[in-house]
Scaffold this motif. Structure first.
Motif, PDB file in Angstrom:
ATOM      1  N   VAL A  38       0.846  -1.187   0.000  1.00  0.00           N
ATOM      2  CA  VAL A  38       0.000   0.000   0.000  1.00  0.00           C
ATOM      3  C   VAL A  38       0.884   1.241   0.000  1.00  0.00           C
ATOM      4  O   VAL A  38       0.571   2.237  -0.644  1.00  0.00           O
ATOM      5  CB  VAL A  38      -0.936  -0.001   1.230  1.00  0.00           C
ATOM      6  CG1 VAL A  38      -1.646   1.339   1.390  1.00  0.00           C
ATOM      7  CG2 VAL A  38      -1.955  -1.130   1.100  1.00  0.00           C
ATOM      8  N   PHE A  39       1.994   1.172   0.723  1.00  0.00           N
ATOM      9  CA  PHE A  39       2.955   2.273   0.710  1.00  0.00           C
ATOM     10  C   PHE A  39       4.357   1.705   0.562  1.00  0.00           C
ATOM     11  O   PHE A  39       4.610   0.525   0.814  1.00  0.00           O
ATOM     12  CB  PHE A  39       2.858   3.116   1.987  1.00  0.00           C
ATOM     13  CG  PHE A  39       3.152   2.378   3.269  1.00  0.00           C
ATOM     14  CD1 PHE A  39       4.460   2.097   3.656  1.00  0.00           C
ATOM     15  CD2 PHE A  39       2.125   1.977   4.100  1.00  0.00           C
ATOM     16  CE1 PHE A  39       4.737   1.423   4.835  1.00  0.00           C
ATOM     17  CE2 PHE A  39       2.382   1.301   5.282  1.00  0.00           C
ATOM     18  CZ  PHE A  39       3.687   1.027   5.653  1.00  0.00           C
TER      19      PHE A  39
ATOM     20  N   TYR B  42       7.036   7.895   3.938  1.00  0.00           N
ATOM     21  CA  TYR B  42       6.416   6.863   3.119  1.00  0.00           C
ATOM     22  C   TYR B  42       5.676   7.515   1.955  1.00  0.00           C
ATOM     23  O   TYR B  42       5.197   8.644   2.058  1.00  0.00           O
ATOM     24  CB  TYR B  42       5.402   6.055   3.922  1.00  0.00           C
ATOM     25  CG  TYR B  42       5.953   5.312   5.118  1.00  0.00           C
ATOM     26  CD1 TYR B  42       7.321   5.225   5.367  1.00  0.00           C
ATOM     27  CD2 TYR B  42       5.098   4.693   6.016  1.00  0.00           C
ATOM     28  CE1 TYR B  42       7.821   4.540   6.457  1.00  0.00           C
ATOM     29  CE2 TYR B  42       5.576   4.000   7.123  1.00  0.00           C
ATOM     30  CZ  TYR B  42       6.936   3.935   7.343  1.00  0.00           C
ATOM     31  OH  TYR B  42       7.414   3.257   8.429  1.00  0.00           O
ATOM     32  N   SER B  43       5.548   6.783   0.854  1.00  0.00           N
ATOM     33  CA  SER B  43       4.746   7.250  -0.272  1.00  0.00           C
ATOM     34  C   SER B  43       3.815   6.129  -0.703  1.00  0.00           C
ATOM     35  O   SER B  43       4.164   4.943  -0.616  1.00  0.00           O
ATOM     36  CB  SER B  43       5.644   7.676  -1.444  1.00  0.00           C
ATOM     37  OG  SER B  43       6.464   6.602  -1.868  1.00  0.00           O
ATOM     38  N   LEU B  44       2.616   6.498  -1.150  1.00  0.00           N
ATOM     39  CA  LEU B  44       1.638   5.503  -1.560  1.00  0.00           C
ATOM     40  C   LEU B  44       1.945   4.960  -2.944  1.00  0.00           C
ATOM     41  O   LEU B  44       2.433   5.673  -3.819  1.00  0.00           O
ATOM     42  CB  LEU B  44       0.239   6.112  -1.563  1.00  0.00           C
ATOM     43  CG  LEU B  44      -0.374   6.460  -0.202  1.00  0.00           C
ATOM     44  CD1 LEU B  44      -1.732   7.116  -0.407  1.00  0.00           C
ATOM     45  CD2 LEU B  44      -0.503   5.224   0.665  1.00  0.00           C
ATOM     46  N   THR B  45       1.638   3.690  -3.148  1.00  0.00           N
ATOM     47  CA  THR B  45       1.734   3.079  -4.462  1.00  0.00           C
ATOM     48  C   THR B  45       0.401   3.293  -5.180  1.00  0.00           C
ATOM     49  O   THR B  45      -0.604   3.619  -4.533  1.00  0.00           O
ATOM     50  CB  THR B  45       2.005   1.580  -4.338  1.00  0.00           C
ATOM     51  OG1 THR B  45       0.884   0.956  -3.681  1.00  0.00           O
ATOM     52  CG2 THR B  45       3.273   1.318  -3.527  1.00  0.00           C
TER      53      THR B  45
ATOM     54  N   GLY C  15      -2.092   1.150  -3.667  1.00  0.00           N
ATOM     55  CA  GLY C  15      -2.406   1.633  -2.327  1.00  0.00           C
ATOM     56  C   GLY C  15      -3.406   2.768  -2.359  1.00  0.00           C
ATOM     57  O   GLY C  15      -4.317   2.844  -1.527  1.00  0.00           O
ATOM     58  N   ILE C  16      -3.234   3.671  -3.318  1.00  0.00           N
ATOM     59  CA  ILE C  16      -4.183   4.785  -3.468  1.00  0.00           C
ATOM     60  C   ILE C  16      -5.581   4.247  -3.734  1.00  0.00           C
ATOM     61  O   ILE C  16      -6.566   4.687  -3.128  1.00  0.00           O
ATOM     62  CB  ILE C  16      -3.722   5.725  -4.599  1.00  0.00           C
ATOM     63  CG1 ILE C  16      -2.436   6.447  -4.200  1.00  0.00           C
ATOM     64  CG2 ILE C  16      -4.827   6.739  -4.928  1.00  0.00           C
ATOM     65  CD1 ILE C  16      -1.836   7.287  -5.307  1.00  0.00           C
TER      66      ILE C  16
ATOM     67  N   ILE D 110      -7.329  11.022  -0.642  1.00  0.00           N
ATOM     68  CA  ILE D 110      -5.871  11.108  -0.662  1.00  0.00           C
ATOM     69  C   ILE D 110      -5.394  12.512  -1.014  1.00  0.00           C
ATOM     70  O   ILE D 110      -4.464  13.045  -0.397  1.00  0.00           O
ATOM     71  CB  ILE D 110      -5.275  10.083  -1.651  1.00  0.00           C
ATOM     72  CG1 ILE D 110      -5.702   8.663  -1.267  1.00  0.00           C
ATOM     73  CG2 ILE D 110      -3.752  10.200  -1.670  1.00  0.00           C
ATOM     74  CD1 ILE D 110      -5.266   8.245   0.121  1.00  0.00           C
TER      75      ILE D 110
ATOM     76  N   LEU E 271      -1.792  10.423   6.950  1.00  0.00           N
ATOM     77  CA  LEU E 271      -2.379   9.160   6.521  1.00  0.00           C
ATOM     78  C   LEU E 271      -2.786   8.313   7.729  1.00  0.00           C
ATOM     79  O   LEU E 271      -3.852   7.691   7.723  1.00  0.00           O
ATOM     80  CB  LEU E 271      -1.398   8.390   5.641  1.00  0.00           C
ATOM     81  CG  LEU E 271      -1.906   7.063   5.080  1.00  0.00           C
ATOM     82  CD1 LEU E 271      -3.167   7.275   4.243  1.00  0.00           C
ATOM     83  CD2 LEU E 271      -0.828   6.381   4.242  1.00  0.00           C
TER      84      LEU E 271
END
Length: 216
Positions: free
Chosen positions: A110-111, A120-123, A126-127, A137, A165
């Motif tokens: 997901v991240f 962290y960053s969302l994939t 994941g979004i 988001i 988040l």
């Protein structure tokens, strides 16, 4: 008094004096100092004055100090074990449940964790998964705070999900009645419905809830 405010709720000086075991006049002196040092803020509502943590990073600092201290702190009527199971870390989910959810979200991609392990960053997947839960988001990415990072949990000594988040996930869990708040502390109870949803959506299987049977 600061630990008493870690659940994100505002309290009066009288309530904080009782929590700290000091006289109201002593509490007032300490609260004034906390305001001057921008650790606490006062919220006026009619004739009443309530106190809260100045900002989320104060809560993060308190959690980090708890890690250094090494001893879980009993807050309110709950036992330390209940706090270790699930609690609010100001405005996100902490405890063994929070750590387990953090790990499952990472396993599900997901991240992704940045090379410096700071943020962290969302994939893309994941979004999609989070938007399916009703999480906006774009809105939380526009907030003036860190989006997502690993907040070191004082009882588990491993990260749970912090930042905007983490707040959005806890808010969603509360709104969907996956978890319920304790009135006397920052302990959280996982409802039976919440257990089913966490398992169905994230494959998360939880140990027995030590609070109150995890009522539905």
């Amino acid at each position: 008094m600061l630990f008493c405010l870690l659940d994100g709720r505002a309290r009066t000086s009288t309530e904080l004096a009782l929590a700290a075991g000091v006289t109201p006049s002593t509490a007032s002196i300490h609260l004034q100092l906390l305001q001057e040092r921008r650790l606490a803020k006062v919220i006026a509502q009619g004739k009443h004055r309530y106190y809260a943590l100045e900002r989320p990073d104060v809560a993060r600092a308190l959690e980090a100090l708890s890690v250094v201290a090494g001893t879980p702190r009993k807050i309110g009527s709950r036992t330390p074990h209940a706090l270790r199971f699930a609690r609010s870390c100001y405005d996100h989910l902490a405890g063994s449940v929070g750590v387990a959810l953090h790990d499952r979200l990472h396993q599900m991609r997901v991240f992704s964790i940045q090379p410096d392990r700071a943020d962290y960053s969302l994939t893309p997947s994941g979004i999609s998964a989070l938007e399916a839960l009703g999480i906006d988001i774009d809105a939380i990415q526009s907030e003036r705070r860190r989006f997502a990072f690993g907040c070191l949990d004082w009882s588990e000594r491993r990260p749970h999900l912090g930042g905007a988040l983490g707040t959005a996930l806890l808010t969603t869990a509360l709104n969907r009645r996956w978890v319920s708040r304790d009135h006397d502390s920052r302990a959280l109870s996982i409802t039976s419905f919440g257990r089913r949803e966490l398992h169905k959506r994230f494959g998360l299987s939880l140990e027995a809830d030590p609070t109150s049977g995890g009522g539905s």
